[in-house]
Enzyme design. Structure first.
Site, PDB file in Angstrom:
ATOM      1  CE  LYS A 152      89.155  88.326 -91.873  1.00 47.52           C
ATOM      2  NZ  LYS A 152      89.528  89.639 -92.883  1.00 47.52           N
ATOM      3  CG  HIS A 312      64.034  97.175 -50.156  1.00 42.97           C
ATOM      4  ND1 HIS A 312      64.286  96.006 -51.013  1.00 42.97           N
ATOM      5  CD2 HIS A 312      63.367  97.004 -49.040  1.00 42.97           C
ATOM      6  CE1 HIS A 312      63.712  95.164 -50.121  1.00 42.97           C
ATOM      7  NE2 HIS A 312      63.112  95.549 -49.107  1.00 42.97           N
TER       8      HIS A 312
END
Length: 556
Positions: A152, A312
């Protein structure tokens, strides 16, 4: 609840912050000695806790115990060490504000400009099978508080959560301090670190109370001709909040198409294709990973030696080895049978084996253009032969490969979650013989194989099989009739005498009629259509055996 508000004009600019005072408390002590020796050489004062302080002292570096800063001893078996204003005020003070600087002076607290913290080994403790009380003790409290406070206040403090960043900090100390953008980046890493940690803790608690992996109450029947009925007030078995955490390990060349960007992220507890080790070949692509995952899913549905070939995301061949073969020949036999299903589509495919790739299998693969071959291991001679194909990607799966208990799929605006579709002790004796004579042992074995293999085929799925191998696959069609036509056309003459599996019921008899005309001798399907009687009557008229499983295996 909002935080304090300040007049922007009161903030003084700070870019480079010299490193003068560091708080170090680490569980993972990798690289610690080199770090503290370099910091000490740069004149950085070091404050530390417990075993970390001892390790620093053992490295010949002067260290101040945190209890000297707090005026309070470490207590409760180390549960309370740094949770004190003497520490947190020194971390959270925003020295861009004269008022904060003044308050520190009044309180007699000195600021920290570097915090090095990594957290208790919670995930490792869970993975070790430790008892719940031991796991609870590895839930870090003070560590995350230090990390979040430092992150922070990145305007004034550099927070380091990984030994991989130590060299950067050593260089910064020697160069006069850390720059603002460096601290901002470290803060981002720190918040991601605590988020991942909290996710692991939340996930463990969810498992303890049955929040994941529980059965989902739902009607097993499909949507073709019959409505699905939700169970009133059914408990879905998922936590109220879904937390997902994964670490980026690679930026891929591109995504599904060349204009899309892509990256690979690893789940902390994963043991799947994302954790596979690449031994050889070109860099893995996005599509390679998708197809390899589908291939492994298909091959590992079988306990006997099995090979799946994927193109695929759909199988163009799945097979198990003939019985009685040696391990050297079995996996090669499975590959040869899988390849024979559709050699044209197998060109440029992805192969997965659920056994070690032997020299015999390597010899069946080497002359076939293949994108990826993934297996639990490779024999030395097999590896030497296959790596002569410079572009062939060779991957080994992690020990203990397994699929997650819960599968996630992203949709726009959110996620879908479901328990993973698994065969839990598949037992054909639970099937219902709807028509025809009970299958003999060989036919029943093919039906079981076809039912398992069909689950890896995109819906609507029809799979024809013979001799423990697929001979025709119809996948991804928008109606089951077209899937039947596709499976039969790909099988050709091999359809005669084969068995068929359908991932969901036949809504009409027309799809089944295509299979029967091609010479299919036995069928396994879930049943549950409002026209089951019509479908069964068609099978009975043809004199074929038909089993109903009572469950479907859609794969979208």
């Amino acid at each position: 609840m909002s935080g304090p508000q300040h007049d922007p004009s009161l903030y003084r600019h700070r870019d480079t912050v010299p490193l003068t005072r560091a708080l170090i408390s680490v569980s993972d002590k990798t690289g610690l000695t080199g770090l503290v020796q370099a910091l000490a050489a740069s004149g950085v004062e070091i404050v530390s806790t417990g075993s970390t302080a001892k390790a620093i002292a053992d490295a010949g570096v002067r260290v101040t115990e945190v209890s000297s800063v707090t005026g309070f001893p470490e207590s409760l078996d180390g549960r309370v060490k740094t949770l004190h204003p003497g520490v947190h005020a020194g971390i959270l003070a925003d020295l861009r504000l004269a008022s904060h600087e003044k308050q520190l002076d009044e309180l007699g607290i000195r600021p920290f400009d570097l915090v090095v913290v990594n957290l208790y080994p919670f995930r490792e403790t869970v993975a070790s099978g430790a008892a719940p009380d031991a796991v609870i003790e590895q839930i870090d409290i003070g560590g995350p508080a230090l990390v979040r406070a430092s992150a922070k206040n990145f305007a004034n403090v550099a927070i380091v959560v990984s030994p991989s960043r130590y060299d950067d900090i050593v260089a910064a100390a020697a160069a006069g301090g850390t720059g603002l953008e460096v601290r901002r980046g470290l803060a981002a890493e720190a918040f991601a670190h605590t988020a991942a940690y909290d996710t692991a803790v939340a996930g463990w608690f969810a498992e303890q109370i049955g929040g994941t992996g529980a059965a989902i109450a739902a009607d097993e029947r499909g949507t073709e001709g019959v409505s699905e009925t939700a169970v009133p007030d059914a408990e879905p078995g998922f936590p109220a909040t879904l937390t997902v955490s994964a670490d980026k390990t690679a930026t891929l060349r591109y995504g599904e198409n060349s204009h899309q960007q892509a990256a690979l992220y690893l789940a902390a507890e994963g043991h799947g294709i994302a954790q596979a080790v690449q031994l050889h070949g070109k860099e893995m692509s996005y599509n390679n990973y998708v197809d390899a995952d589908a291939a492994v899913r298909a091959a590992y549905d079988f306990t006997e030696p099995a090979v799946a070939i994927i193109k695929h995301a759909n199988p163009c061949g799945i097979a198990v080895a003939d019985e009685g073969l040696s391990p050297e020949l079995a996996i090669a036999n499975a590959h040869a049978k899988a390849h024979a299903c559709d050699p044209l589509s197998a060109f440029g495919g992805v192969i997965a084996a659920n056994r070690t790739v032997t020299l015999a299998m390597a010899e069946t693969v080497k002359d076939i253009f293949t994108e990826v071959l993934v297996a639990p291991a490779f024999e030395a001679e097999a590896f030497e032969l296959l790596k002569t194909k410079k572009n062939l990607r060779l991957l080994t799966l992690p020990e203990g490969y397994g699929r997650e208990a819960v599968e996630l799929r992203q949709i726009s605006g959110g996620f879908l979650a479901q328990s993973t579709d698994v065969f839990d002790g598949l037992d054909a004796s639970t099937w219902t013989l709807a028509t025809g004579e009970p299958a003999d042992a060989a036919t029943l074995a093919d039906l079981v194989f076809a039912w398992k293999a069909c689950r890896s085929v995109k819906s609507n799925a029809i799979l024809l099989a013979s001799g423990g191998a697929s001979v025709g696959v119809g996948m991804g069609q928008v109606n089951r009739v077209d899937s039947c036509r596709l499976a039969v056309s790909r099988a050709g003459d091999r359809a005669a005498g084969s068995v068929a599996a359908s991932d969901a019921f036949f809504p009409f008899a027309d799809g089944l009629e295509i299979l029967l005309e091609a010479g299919v001798t036995a069928v396994v399907q879930p049943g549950g259509s409002v026209r089951d009687e019509e479908v069964i009557a068609t099978a009975a008229k043809a004199g074929v055996t038909m089993y109903l499983t009572g469950e479907r295996h859609f794969f979208h």
